[in-house]
Design an enzyme around this catalytic site. Structure first.
Site, PDB file in Angstrom:
ATOM      1  N   VAL A 113       0.838  -1.204   0.000  1.00 50.34           N
ATOM      2  CA  VAL A 113       0.000   0.000   0.000  1.00 50.34           C
ATOM      3  C   VAL A 113       0.866   1.245   0.000  1.00 50.34           C
ATOM      4  O   VAL A 113       0.676   2.174  -0.776  1.00 50.34           O
ATOM      5  CB  VAL A 113      -0.933  -0.005   1.241  1.00 50.34           C
ATOM      6  CG1 VAL A 113      -1.605   1.353   1.427  1.00 50.34           C
ATOM      7  CG2 VAL A 113      -1.984  -1.100   1.094  1.00 50.34           C
ATOM      8  N   HIS A 148      21.239  28.208  13.435  1.00 49.70           N
ATOM      9  CA  HIS A 148      20.356  29.363  13.221  1.00 49.70           C
ATOM     10  C   HIS A 148      20.536  29.899  11.816  1.00 49.70           C
ATOM     11  O   HIS A 148      21.664  29.971  11.334  1.00 49.70           O
ATOM     12  CB  HIS A 148      20.707  30.477  14.222  1.00 49.70           C
ATOM     13  CG  HIS A 148      19.913  31.718  14.013  1.00 49.70           C
ATOM     14  ND1 HIS A 148      18.605  31.827  14.397  1.00 49.70           N
ATOM     15  CD2 HIS A 148      20.229  32.897  13.408  1.00 49.70           C
ATOM     16  CE1 HIS A 148      18.147  33.023  14.070  1.00 49.70           C
ATOM     17  NE2 HIS A 148      19.114  33.696  13.462  1.00 49.70           N
TER      18      HIS A 148
HETATM   19  P1  FAD Z   1       0.902  -3.157   3.127  1.00 49.82           P
HETATM   20  O1  FAD Z   1       1.685  -2.012   2.674  1.00 49.82           O
HETATM   21  O2  FAD Z   1      -0.573  -3.050   3.193  1.00 49.82           O
HETATM   22  O3  FAD Z   1       1.300  -4.375   2.207  1.00 49.82           O
HETATM   23  C1  FAD Z   1       0.704  -5.623   2.316  1.00 49.82           C
HETATM   24  C2  FAD Z   1       1.016  -6.428   1.075  1.00 49.82           C
HETATM   25  O4  FAD Z   1       0.618  -7.774   1.285  1.00 49.82           O
HETATM   26  C3  FAD Z   1       0.263  -5.947  -0.162  1.00 49.82           C
HETATM   27  O5  FAD Z   1       1.172  -5.707  -1.203  1.00 49.82           O
HETATM   28  C4  FAD Z   1      -0.676  -7.108  -0.505  1.00 49.82           C
HETATM   29  O6  FAD Z   1      -0.845  -7.292  -1.909  1.00 49.82           O
HETATM   30  C5  FAD Z   1       0.067  -8.296   0.095  1.00 49.82           C
HETATM   31  N1  FAD Z   1      -0.814  -9.410   0.459  1.00 49.82           N
HETATM   32  C6  FAD Z   1      -1.919  -9.364   1.252  1.00 49.82           C
HETATM   33  N2  FAD Z   1      -2.430 -10.605   1.419  1.00 49.82           N
HETATM   34  C7  FAD Z   1      -1.628 -11.443   0.716  1.00 49.82           C
HETATM   35  C8  FAD Z   1      -1.626 -12.851   0.510  1.00 49.82           C
HETATM   36  N3  FAD Z   1      -2.522 -13.657   1.109  1.00 49.82           N
HETATM   37  N4  FAD Z   1      -0.659 -13.374  -0.288  1.00 49.82           N
HETATM   38  C9  FAD Z   1       0.283 -12.581  -0.853  1.00 49.82           C
HETATM   39  N5  FAD Z   1       0.336 -11.258  -0.676  1.00 49.82           N
HETATM   40  C10 FAD Z   1      -0.602 -10.691   0.100  1.00 49.82           C
HETATM   41  N6  FAD Z   1       1.931   5.582   6.512  1.00 49.82           N
HETATM   42  C11 FAD Z   1       2.946   6.383   6.878  1.00 49.82           C
HETATM   43  O7  FAD Z   1       3.726   6.013   7.755  1.00 49.82           O
HETATM   44  N7  FAD Z   1       3.141   7.600   6.286  1.00 49.82           N
HETATM   45  C12 FAD Z   1       2.303   8.073   5.336  1.00 49.82           C
HETATM   46  O8  FAD Z   1       2.504   9.174   4.830  1.00 49.82           O
HETATM   47  C13 FAD Z   1       1.202   7.257   4.948  1.00 49.82           C
HETATM   48  N8  FAD Z   1       0.344   7.693   4.004  1.00 49.82           N
HETATM   49  C14 FAD Z   1      -0.691   6.872   3.635  1.00 49.82           C
HETATM   50  C15 FAD Z   1      -1.581   7.328   2.673  1.00 49.82           C
HETATM   51  C16 FAD Z   1      -2.636   6.527   2.276  1.00 49.82           C
HETATM   52  C17 FAD Z   1      -3.595   7.038   1.232  1.00 49.82           C
HETATM   53  C18 FAD Z   1      -2.787   5.229   2.826  1.00 49.82           C
HETATM   54  C19 FAD Z   1      -3.899   4.336   2.375  1.00 49.82           C
HETATM   55  C20 FAD Z   1      -1.903   4.770   3.777  1.00 49.82           C
HETATM   56  C21 FAD Z   1      -0.851   5.580   4.199  1.00 49.82           C
HETATM   57  N9  FAD Z   1       0.040   5.170   5.174  1.00 49.82           N
HETATM   58  C22 FAD Z   1       1.060   5.988   5.563  1.00 49.82           C
HETATM   59  C23 FAD Z   1      -0.078   3.842   5.823  1.00 49.82           C
HETATM   60  C24 FAD Z   1       0.906   2.852   5.198  1.00 49.82           C
HETATM   61  O9  FAD Z   1       0.651   2.764   3.823  1.00 49.82           O
HETATM   62  C25 FAD Z   1       0.750   1.503   5.861  1.00 49.82           C
HETATM   63  O10 FAD Z   1       0.923   1.650   7.254  1.00 49.82           O
HETATM   64  C26 FAD Z   1       1.786   0.520   5.344  1.00 49.82           C
HETATM   65  O11 FAD Z   1       1.666   0.335   3.951  1.00 49.82           O
HETATM   66  C27 FAD Z   1       1.637  -0.833   6.041  1.00 49.82           C
HETATM   67  O12 FAD Z   1       2.609  -1.693   5.569  1.00 49.82           O
HETATM   68  P2  FAD Z   1       2.446  -3.261   5.645  1.00 49.82           P
HETATM   69  O13 FAD Z   1       3.768  -3.823   5.240  1.00 49.82           O
HETATM   70  O14 FAD Z   1       1.887  -3.667   6.948  1.00 49.82           O
HETATM   71  O15 FAD Z   1       1.325  -3.659   4.572  1.00 49.82           O
END
Ligand code: FAD
Length: 462
Positions: free
Chosen positions: A38, A437
């Site tokens: 994401v 500064h």
């Molecule tokens: P994710 O990034 O959600 O990745 C999970 C991955 O797992 C995905 O690619 C998915 O396809 C894969 N997956 C899921 N299930 C399966 C499966 N069964 N088999 C194989 N693959 C699978 N956070 C910040 O810190 N700063 C920011 O500025 C910020 N801005 C954001 C803006 C928006 C619009 C959004 C929606 C979120 C934002 N976030 C931000 C939050 C941040 O994107 C998430 O906290 C972060 O992406 C979480 O990372 P993750 O590794 O847990 O999972």
């Protein structure tokens, strides 16, 4: 047989996979969607690219104050979209290259558990001694506002500025995502209204600074309705009619909109994973709970990032990924760090540690230092004097408890405060540290000085 399989290549997953490979493990990473998750594809990075583009438009207007008058800017939204995609592509291909260069095998497909050490990926069996769940989160829904890709949109569709700027945008949810999109679209010309159920935007954040932020956003033309519940909407010839009512109940009101952004939070992704086959438990909200090593109730199965617990932030996912990978490799790793948070509105808002209210609730006698940006030389040179730095310390020990910043560069400046909290610094440490500064970082020092009644550039009231 792999030593470790990571499910998901978002910020949590790719950090875990790379660290495990650095430690000599044989690692595979399974990804059902796009590498980078994401954050890189539809979250942190594309939003920040668009915020920057939209802010540039606003800054061009402000340049007239110092004698630089630009012609009326032309907006090429298709080009803005292509630029956003270019930034995303550069970073996601960088992550794919890093995985490869570190010897992580990237397996494309959807993973589901067949047992605690076994996964099925699109019919193929993969075995591993240890598994990390890093499957992230997706937008939460709200009854009456089912996303349909046309009237009610999620953050993912809102990224496509090239689809056009709605005349009136109604944002449901005054959290980080709602406010960032409100800022992007307001700057690009939409009339934006944010509806928030609780009594302030950015629920849980320091109310004093939030009030200042709300004032700035209103000046930018963003209407904010707090303590308000969105009830439902109907489509009429002229657009959408959205019914809202006071959160405590009362008379309903109808707001006109062309599009609705649903930004009421995010929920963990575990469907289809078949966690039961591994015996992994979820809590009542669907998160996968872990211990301090990021290990679930099943030894050898870890969970990191958005799927495990709030706050749903990329940097939290990254550090949890490192902890899980190191623990899986036999190291005594634990997660016990402070987690800063940043909101990329204009001005930015960032915080780390406790708010004043949280500290008081814990029965701590607090000392508070403030420094308004209107007194900052650097802020003045940047034409960005709206905001404040607020420092919270234990009145008795002087130990820093929390730092909250509203102002330009807050998302970068908060790292100094995070380090200070990690190092158990006192307000005196922050005040005695020589800051260059003129900088915005001086404002942290002055806020710490103010806590002791010793700030130089404001009158200190105790
Ligand atoms: P994710 O990034 O959600 O990745 C999970 C991955 O797992 C995905 O690619 C998915 O396809 C894969 N997956 C899921 N299930 C399966 C499966 N069964 N088999 C194989 N693959 C699978 N956070 C910040 O810190 N700063 C920011 O500025 C910020 N801005 C954001 C803006 C928006 C619009 C959004 C929606 C979120 C934002 N976030 C931000 C939050 C941040 O994107 C998430 O906290 C972060 O992406 C979480 O990372 P993750 O590794 O847990 O999972």
């Amino acid at each position: 047989m792999y030593d470790l399989i990571v499910i998901g290549t978002g910020p949590g997953g790719y950090h875990a996979a790379i660290r495990a490979a650095q430690l000599g493990l044989k690692v595979a990473a399974v990804e059902a969607g796009a590498v980078g998750g994401v954050c890189l594809n539809i979250g942190c990075i594309p939003t920040k690219a668009l915020l920057h583009a939209a802010e540039t438009l606003e800054m061009a207007g402000k340049a007239a104050e110092f004698g630089l008058v630009y012609a009326e800017p032309e907006r090429d939204l298709a080009k803005m979209g292509r630029w956003r995609d270019k930034v995303v592509k550069k970073l996601t291909s960088g992550v794919a290259s890093l995985l490869k260069a570190n010897g992580v095998e990237l397996v494309r497909g959807f993973a589901r558990f067949a047992g605690p050490h076994e996964l099925e990926v699109d019919g193929k069996k993969l075995e591993a001694k240890k598994i990390i769940i890093a499957t992230g989160s997706k937008p939460a829904t709200l009854a009456g506002f089912e996303p349909d890709g046309e009237n009610v949109l999620t953050s993912t569709e809102m990224l496509r500025v090239e689809s056009g700027i709605p005349e009136r945008l109604l944002v449901i949810g005054g959290g980080v995502i709602g406010l960032e999109f409100a800022s992007i679209y307001a700057r690009l010309g939409a009339a934006v209204t944010v509806v928030e159920y609780t009594d302030q935007i950015l629920p849980g954040s320091d109310p004093e600074l939030v009030k200042l932020l709300a004032r700035s956003l209103k000046k930018q033309g963003i209407a904010i309705k707090t303590s308000t519940r969105a009830v439902g909407y109907e489509k009429v010839k002229e657009g959408l009619r959205v019914t809202v009512e006071p959160a405590a109940g009362g008379e309903q009101e109808v707001l006109e909109a062309s599009k609705i952004l649903l930004a009421v939070g995010r929920v963990p992704v575990t469907e289809g994973l078949n966690l039961e086959a591994a015996g992994v438990r979820t809590d009542e909200r669907g998160f996968v709970p872990t211990n301090q090593h990021m290990e679930t109730n099943v030894p050898g199965v870890y969970a990191i990032g958005d799927v495990t617990r709030p706050p749903l932030l990329a940097h939290k996912a990254m550090k949890e990924g490192l902890v899980a990978a190191e623990h899986a490799a036999g190291k005594p790793a634990e997660f016990d760090q402070q987690i800063p948070a940043a909101v990329y509105t204009h001005p930015e808002f960032a915080s780390v540690g406790m708010t004043e209210a949280e500290a008081r609730e814990r029965g701590i006698e607090v000392a508070v230092g403030r420094f308004p940006l209107s007194a900052s030389g650097r802020a003045l040179t940047l034409q960005q004097t709206e905001g404040m730095v607020k420092v919270i310390a234990d009145a008795e020990s002087d130990l820093l408890l929390g730092v909250h910043i509203l102002g330009p560069g807050a998302s970068d400046l908060i790292a100094e405060a995070a380090l200070a909290l990690e190092m158990a610094a006192t307000a005196t440490d922050l005040a005695l540290t020589v800051h260059p500064h003129p900088t915005l970082s001086e404002n942290l020092m002055e806020a710490a000085e103010n806590l002791h009644g010793e700030a130089i550039h404001i009158l200190n009231r105790r």
